[in-house]
Design an enzyme around this catalytic site. Structure first.
Site, PDB file in Angstrom:
ATOM      1  N   ASP A 270       7.264  -5.710   4.442  1.00 56.49           N
ATOM      2  CA  ASP A 270       6.118  -4.444   4.767  1.00 56.49           C
ATOM      3  C   ASP A 270       4.288  -6.238   4.576  1.00 56.49           C
ATOM      4  O   ASP A 270       4.174  -5.575   3.823  1.00 56.49           O
ATOM      5  CB  ASP A 270       5.582  -3.905   5.155  1.00 56.49           C
TER       6      ASP A 270
ATOM      7  N   ASP B 172       6.280  -3.375  16.460  1.00 50.17           N
ATOM      8  CA  ASP B 172       4.325  -3.806  16.649  1.00 50.17           C
ATOM      9  C   ASP B 172       4.459  -4.067  18.182  1.00 50.17           C
ATOM     10  O   ASP B 172       3.040  -5.029  17.746  1.00 50.17           O
ATOM     11  CB  ASP B 172       4.302  -5.337  15.115  1.00 50.17           C
TER      12      ASP B 172
ATOM     13  N   HIS C  10       0.880  -1.183   0.425  1.00 52.72           N
ATOM     14  CA  HIS C  10       0.280  -0.140  -0.146  1.00 52.72           C
ATOM     15  C   HIS C  10       0.800   1.467  -0.061  1.00 52.72           C
ATOM     16  O   HIS C  10       2.396   1.316   0.267  1.00 52.72           O
ATOM     17  CB  HIS C  10      -0.603   0.479   1.140  1.00 52.72           C
TER      18      HIS C  10
ATOM     19  N   ARG D 254      13.682  -5.599   4.300  1.00 50.50           N
ATOM     20  CA  ARG D 254      12.342  -6.235   4.708  1.00 50.50           C
ATOM     21  C   ARG D 254      11.388  -5.681   4.052  1.00 50.50           C
ATOM     22  O   ARG D 254      10.855  -4.214   3.997  1.00 50.50           O
ATOM     23  CB  ARG D 254      12.210  -5.243   6.368  1.00 50.50           C
TER      24      ARG D 254
ATOM     25  N   GLU E 130       8.136 -10.390   6.539  1.00 49.95           N
ATOM     26  CA  GLU E 130       6.878  -9.863   7.785  1.00 49.95           C
ATOM     27  C   GLU E 130       5.863 -10.693   7.473  1.00 49.95           C
ATOM     28  O   GLU E 130       4.456 -10.166   7.021  1.00 49.95           O
ATOM     29  CB  GLU E 130       6.681  -8.407   8.134  1.00 49.95           C
TER      30      GLU E 130
END
Length: 498
Positions: free
Chosen positions: A210, A322, A127, A208, A240
């Site tokens: 997302d 997170d 996104h 990395r 992730e």
């Protein structure tokens, strides 16, 4: 074809940095647009406020990180964005000016590489944001926008800000600030591939990714891997993924994932006085402590999920941006008597498991000095002044990182359980080749009682002596029988000698 993963990751110790909160320094040249009011550095973190941490501050901290033993840095998103965590990307080709811009990243890469350290960036490719140019054009021009098919607009009018009206476009978990790309659009796909390639050519050492499971376009991640590995075969690609990741770890997509499957089990076994809600929120299951036998069962299952080359490039962690920080999860900020001392012991035991498990350990900035923090945004506090460090935790991290670098067996060695009864767990890491052999034994006493037991080492070899490399207690070897004594809530690491 055998699975291939970057060798450097197998011996790496990672350090995860949330750039707005780790360190800030004055840029070499000031920008009037960046001379803006910021939150007080030491005030509690908020969802929307900026503290002003930047990449120049990270550069100034490289000596500290190198001294700690860090060999790789993972930065949460750094591209231009209108939020402090920068998961709302405005421009994938510009490092946020508040962080220092593209120049600061280049200086950081050069400085890190001179020290033999790697830099991994966070790729948010599922996104974008309402401020991303192509989506903003839709907000301005409605159905006349030429980039309409870049996103998944379902009806008109699009409501990007008014929560009383339907958003009418797909977004990540229905968060209208995060419009989801249409990855089936060839132009979108090519745009993201070129972003990945651009920064690989710029000199980064990995991505990395997302929420990569949200991108379901056929062959997307296979193409991403192929194109980036052509630029740099040693580029690290880590996703992730919070669950069983076999569908992404088949050797054609990611080199590893953030190993949350390890995280929750290590804490459930080794930590005491856990605050249950802090574990239940990110992992979406009722928290229950486990004994050594159950921990071993779950670790054996985890180690059986993926190819060994993949296991060695998993990104293992105890805390992240997170999830609540381990020190707080372990009750270190409760008002119970002895809470701090108990939390320190829990952190140390969990860290022993982290530093001795197959895969690359990742330290969330500040965990190595006992920084606390609850659920987001509290887990994103600023790095503390030295006077506020938990020195015993810092000493533990330094010693364990040094041991991991010293012994290749802890990086690549075979993993074998030796003992799993009650709250006592023992295992070995063993590496053999034509030139040498290393055997390391690790024992964790997560019980509130002292441990004294004898085990045979026949299953892993025949040894004449042992040397204690870390921890408490006493050990003695006679006729290949290891007699071991460990105080409550403690651990030991031993080297077996011929």
């Amino acid at each position: 074809m055998p699975v291939q993963t970057p060798d450097w990751v197998k011996s790496a110790v990672f350090y995860q940095i949330f750039p707005d909160r780790f360190a800030k320094a004055e840029p070499p040249t000031s920008s009037p647009a960046m001379q803006v009011p910021l939150e007080s550095w030491h005030s509690p973190p908020t969802l929307q406020g900026y503290k002003g941490g930047n990449l120049w501050g990270v550069i100034e901290k490289l000596d500290y990180l190198q001294d700690l033993g860090i060999t790789a840095i993972y930065l949460t998103p750094i591209f231009q964005s209108a939020c402090n965590h920068r998961y709302h990307t405005h421009d994938y080709y510009q490092v946020d000016p508040l962080l220092g811009g593209n120049r600061a990243l280049k200086v950081l890469l050069d400085a890190a590489h001179q020290r033999g350290m790697k830099i991994v960036l966070d790729g948010v490719f599922n996104h974008a944001s309402r401020g991303f140019f192509f989506f903003n054009d839709i907000l301005e021009n409605g159905p006349h926008s030429p980039w309409l098919d870049w996103f998944k607009v379902t009806k008109w009018p699009v409501s990007a800000y008014d929560g009383s009206l339907p958003a009418n476009y797909a977004s990540w978990i229905d968060n209208r600030s995060l419009p989801q790309f249409n990855h089936d659009n060839p132009q979108v796909r090519e745009y993201i591939m070129r972003v990945g390639e651009y920064w690989a050519e710029f000199g980064i050492d990995g991505w990395r990714l997302d929420v990569p499971e949200q991108i379901e376009a056929e062959g997307f991640w296979q193409e991403f891997r192929d194109r980036l590995k052509r630029i740099n075969p040693d580029l690290y690609i880590v996703g992730e993924i919070w669950i069983d990741a076999r569908q992404w770890l088949d050797g054609t997509q990611f080199d590893g994932v953030m190993n949350y499957l390890f995280t929750k089990e290590a804490i459930a076994f080794a930590a005491d006085n856990v605050v249950p809600e802090l574990m239940e929120w990110p992992f979406h299951r009722k928290y229950e402590p486990i004994d050594a036998a159950e921990y071993d069962r779950r670790m054996q299952h985890l180690l059986g999920l993926y190819d060994w080359e993949i296991q060695l490039t998993q990104l293992n962690l105890l805390s992240s941006h997170d999830a609540a920080r381990l020190f707080t999860v372990a009750g270190g900020e409760t008002e119970k008597s002895g809470a701090i001392a108990a939390a320190i012991k829990s952190v140390k035991l969990c860290t022993v498991l982290l530093m001795t498990f197959p895969g690359a350990p990742s330290i969330y900035y500040g965990d190595e000095v006992g920084l606390g923090g609850g659920i987001d945004p509290d887990c994103r506090r600023v790095f503390p002044e030295e006077a506020a460090w938990q020195s015993e935790i810092h000493k533990c991290y330094r010693e364990l990182i040094q041991l991991r670098h010293q012994y290749p067996a802890l990086q690549k060695g075979h993993y074998q359980t030796l003992f799993a009864e009650g709250k006592i767990y023992g295992f070995s890491r063993q590496l053999k080749n034509d030139k040498s052999s290393q055997t390391i034994i690790i024992f964790i006493n997560a019980d509130t009682d002292n441990l004294q037991t004898t085990i045979s080492l026949d299953a892993i070899g025949n040894y004449g002596a042992i040397a204690q490399k870390y921890g408490d207690g006493k050990s003695q070897l006679s006729n290949n029988q290891l007699n071991i004594y460990l105080p409550s809530r403690s651990s030991v690491i031993l080297e077996c000698l011929p």
